[in-house]
Scaffold this motif. Sequence first.
Motif, PDB file in Angstrom:
ATOM      1  N   GLU A 360       0.828  -1.206   0.000  1.00 45.31           N
ATOM      2  CA  GLU A 360       0.000   0.000   0.000  1.00 45.31           C
ATOM      3  C   GLU A 360       0.866   1.261   0.000  1.00 45.31           C
ATOM      4  OE1 GLU A 360      -3.600   2.035   2.646  1.00 45.31           O
ATOM      5  OE2 GLU A 360      -2.801   0.054   3.158  1.00 45.31           O
ATOM      6  N   GLY A 364       1.235   3.920  -3.305  1.00 45.33           N
ATOM      7  CA  GLY A 364       0.902   5.333  -3.169  1.00 45.33           C
ATOM      8  C   GLY A 364       2.055   6.279  -3.396  1.00 45.33           C
ATOM      9  N   SER A 366       3.861   8.082  -5.747  1.00 47.16           N
ATOM     10  CA  SER A 366       3.782   8.461  -7.159  1.00 47.16           C
ATOM     11  C   SER A 366       5.120   8.921  -7.726  1.00 47.16           C
ATOM     12  CB  SER A 366       2.740   9.583  -7.327  1.00 47.16           C
ATOM     13  OG  SER A 366       3.085  10.695  -6.521  1.00 47.16           O
TER      14      SER A 366
END
Length: 405
Positions: A360, A364, A366
Amino acid sequence: MLQRLSRLWAREQKASRAARMIRIEGAGFARWTTRDYTALAREGFSRNAVVHRAVKLVAENVAALPLLVYEDGTPHDRHPLTDLIARPNPRQDGAAFLEAVTAHLIISGNAYVEAVLLDGAVRELFALRPDRMRVVPGPDGWARAYDYTVCGRTVRFEQTGEVPPILHLAQFNPLDDHYGLGALEAAAVAVDIHNAAARWNKALLDNAARPSGALVYAGPDGAVLAEDQYERLKRELETSYQGAVNAGRPLLLEGGLDWKAMSLSPKDMDFLEAKNSAAREIALAFGVPPMLLGIPGDNTYANYHEANRALWRHTVLPLASRIAAALAQWLAPSFSTSLRLEIDTDRVDALADDRAALWERVAGASFLTTDEKRAMVGFGPADHFAEGQTGAASYDERPDDRGDE
């Protein structure tokens, strides 16, 4: 002359001058288990349920871990090295072999693996008992050979060749250059206390579940019991008042006899808490959360799931990684010079929550490229993905992807 010799002989036959003195004894000294493999394995692993379960818990989990072979940086699920570990010898499978190696390492601090070579290639692996192995130091102080003795016969393994015949795994020992220090030896005092508490409890049940005491005879004018009276009283106590079937039976005393308790009660000794405290020390030495061993009074972990994750993170994985690294370094010349053997943590169910949290966080991020994200979670590069794609979907679509093989 004969009279003089007889007088000398008479003097030599005198009894000790201290024989008539009253002997006063204190509590004496504690008797601890000797620090050798046989005694530790017998008193610890074979006769102590806490030690037995702690060793089995760690060893079985280590043996069940999936392995990955990295050759030139490329991971392989199947490799001749993993096949060898999966089928090490005709008598054992891979799990039994790794369990024996791990258990030896925990109990004695030393584990020995023999490699059987044929035409320069390693064909079989055997776990050898540590108590039968002796290190033969060389001129430089390092092990030059190993002597393995069984039934009076000794076989010497010279540490020569591209793959030496013996791999010696040793736990850190600050006082020995050759032999390791096992967790069981560090916990030996706690094991003795726990075993002594169990034996005391068993003896208490065998003796009517009551503390021991003494029958005091207060006869007139300092009279003592006759020999036949003494033997009859002793026999009646053994047959009528000892044993679980006689628990709570009232003691019938004749004239002049009085019962005097001589032992502390279980409450005064805090018997149960002392036994649980020793059990917690044993679990501490083996790196196993007491909650997993059913030891009461330990609230260190919020729940069983957290305790199990701590076992894997702090005990099982470090020990398994060390064994895997040692096996790879030892056997690499027989397969490849750039060989690595690592634990495939992605296939460990106990670490599923940690792995999901990592995925996770990586998904996330980027600012990372697809290949950087794959590298952070242990996957190889994905050349077929478009540049700039996050790759988050690839984790779900290809959970077992290990890169190009």
